[in-house]
Design a protein around this motif. Sequence first.
Motif, short mmCIF file in Angstrom:
data_model
loop_
_atom_site.label_atom_id
_atom_site.label_comp_id
_atom_site.label_asym_id
_atom_site.label_seq_id
_atom_site.Cartn_x
_atom_site.Cartn_y
_atom_site.Cartn_z
N GLU A 78 7.45 -16.18 37.19
CA GLU A 78 7.18 -17.61 37.29
C GLU A 78 7.82 -18.20 38.54
O GLU A 78 7.24 -19.05 39.22
CB GLU A 78 7.68 -18.33 36.04
N LEU A 79 9.04 -17.74 38.84
CA LEU A 79 9.72 -18.20 40.05
C LEU A 79 8.95 -17.79 41.31
O LEU A 79 8.82 -18.57 42.26
CB LEU A 79 11.14 -17.63 40.12
N ILE A 80 8.43 -16.57 41.29
CA ILE A 80 7.68 -16.05 42.44
C ILE A 80 6.45 -16.91 42.71
O ILE A 80 6.12 -17.21 43.86
CB ILE A 80 7.27 -14.58 42.21
N LEU A 81 5.78 -17.34 41.64
CA LEU A 81 4.58 -18.17 41.79
C LEU A 81 4.90 -19.54 42.38
O LEU A 81 4.04 -20.17 42.99
CB LEU A 81 3.90 -18.35 40.43
N SER A 82 6.15 -19.99 42.18
CA SER A 82 6.52 -21.33 42.66
C SER A 82 7.11 -21.34 44.06
O SER A 82 7.34 -22.40 44.64
CB SER A 82 7.55 -21.95 41.70
N GLY A 83 7.37 -20.15 44.63
CA GLY A 83 8.03 -20.07 45.94
C GLY A 83 7.08 -19.93 47.10
O GLY A 83 5.86 -19.77 46.94
N ASP A 84 7.65 -20.00 48.30
CA ASP A 84 6.87 -19.82 49.53
C ASP A 84 6.82 -18.34 49.90
O ASP A 84 7.83 -17.63 49.81
CB ASP A 84 7.51 -20.60 50.69
N ILE A 85 5.65 -17.90 50.34
CA ILE A 85 5.44 -16.51 50.71
C ILE A 85 5.75 -16.31 52.19
O ILE A 85 5.49 -17.18 53.01
CB ILE A 85 3.99 -16.09 50.41
#
Length: 218
Positions: A78-85
């Motif tokens: 879930e954190l990964i989906l909310s962060g910048d790539i």
Amino acid sequence: MQDLKLIRKENCEQEKSLFIDNLTVITDMVVYLQSSDLCEYDIEIMRKDLIGMALEAQFRGEKFSNVIGEDYKSFCNELILSGDIKSTKKKILNCLFGATVVIGFMFILEIFMYSCTSPKDALKFHMPITWGFVLSTLLIIVAGYGILKFIAKNSFKLSDKHSTRAINLFGISFIMTFCIIGLVKYFLRNLVIGTINYLYPLVILAVTLIVIKSLNKQ
């Protein structure tokens, strides 16, 4: 925006106040986050938030799992989906930096080993380049990347003493990989591609690292 090094330093200081169980969980979570394409700044911000939540839980006498749940992997996803790539440029530069560091280390090790066997030639800065060196270095780069990805993706399993399958698989793969690299290095040690003045590659490698570092800061 805070400086990345400053946030990382603050996080390391804050982690000293964590209970060992909470520190282990957060370390596994950060390692797992690093297997994604999240930018380093976002990972450190998430790490800071996780440490803060863990410290608050400790203060209240609660378990960290009561705050974020037992499924740490899903929470990380879930954190990964909310962060910048990371940008494509950053990904390429990171790969180039890692490969250059490995090549530089292997090249210096090769110089040292050659100096022990042929000190006179080494003093003239001349050294043969063999297929054993080239192929073993390439294999180490590929294997190193694969091992780091495996550790990051399976950080929760590898830290779990009861998850023997993942640990055994990693151990066997690690040993087999470096046995293969050692055999390649040994059997192709006499297949010489050519002789070079090793000072030039050292300078090129050093300049390459500096250029990559400067481009990464932009």
